[in-house]
Design a protein around this motif. Sequence first.
Motif, short mmCIF file in Angstrom:
data_model
loop_
_atom_site.label_atom_id
_atom_site.label_comp_id
_atom_site.label_asym_id
_atom_site.label_seq_id
_atom_site.Cartn_x
_atom_site.Cartn_y
_atom_site.Cartn_z
N UNK A 109 88.53 76.22 26.34
CA UNK A 109 87.85 75.47 27.39
C UNK A 109 86.37 75.77 27.31
N UNK A 110 85.55 74.78 27.60
CA UNK A 110 84.11 74.98 27.64
C UNK A 110 83.52 74.22 28.80
N UNK A 111 82.66 74.89 29.57
CA UNK A 111 82.02 74.23 30.71
C UNK A 111 81.11 73.13 30.18
N UNK A 112 81.10 72.01 30.88
CA UNK A 112 80.23 70.90 30.50
C UNK A 112 79.42 70.45 31.71
N UNK A 113 78.17 70.06 31.49
CA UNK A 113 77.31 69.66 32.61
C UNK A 113 77.52 68.21 33.05
N UNK A 114 78.67 67.68 32.77
CA UNK A 114 78.95 66.28 33.05
C UNK A 114 78.74 65.93 34.53
N UNK A 115 79.18 66.80 35.43
CA UNK A 115 79.05 66.52 36.85
C UNK A 115 77.58 66.48 37.26
N UNK A 116 76.78 67.42 36.76
CA UNK A 116 75.37 67.45 37.11
C UNK A 116 74.68 66.16 36.66
N UNK A 117 75.00 65.69 35.44
CA UNK A 117 74.40 64.45 34.95
C UNK A 117 74.84 63.26 35.80
N UNK A 118 76.12 63.23 36.14
CA UNK A 118 76.65 62.13 36.95
C UNK A 118 75.98 62.11 38.33
#
Length: 189
Positions: A109-118
């Motif tokens: 698993x790797x954290x992704x900044x997807x939520x911050x971008x969204x």
Amino acid sequence: MIKPFDLMDVLGRILLDDAPKTPGSEEAIRTAAAALQFIDATGQVADFEDYVRNLEAYAPPLAIARFDTRQDADAWLMAQKRPPLFASILVADEYFSVFFNPTSGWKGLGRQPRLEFYLQEMADQRLTPSGLSFATKTEAEAWMNQQPTPPQQVVIDIAGAPYLAAYHHRIDYRVLYPLPAPTPPSQET
């Protein structure tokens, strides 16, 4: 409703009639057609349609599961005989990528900044507030939980601050995300 065979027909006409001249175009079109055939052959047309509707609604990025803790997510992943090669999950309201290498059996698993971008994109779009206003987050959560099918995303006000009330419909999860400040306009002229 998306009809894969209609889309493949369009791709075929582009390939045959318009003869794309950009290097790699033919391969890209053939690969897109093969992807549509795969979606259809594996019974995933409804899931694909759902994905497209999600994109068109600017809904939160899709997640296939949600866990309260990283340990719960790790345990779930290790218990999967054949996890997805790549997918997104939520861990304590943060997006993580699921990785799997079928050759070596490695899973991670790797954290992704997807939520911050969204969320930044939602703030930068300066969406029209819904007019829904709540004094506390608890009141807003109660409102969300009373909705039989909440909106996939709507801007609400909680104690004077903008929040995105989001519904992750694939995993039936409702959440309130504080919206960041919009990105200031560029000073370049």
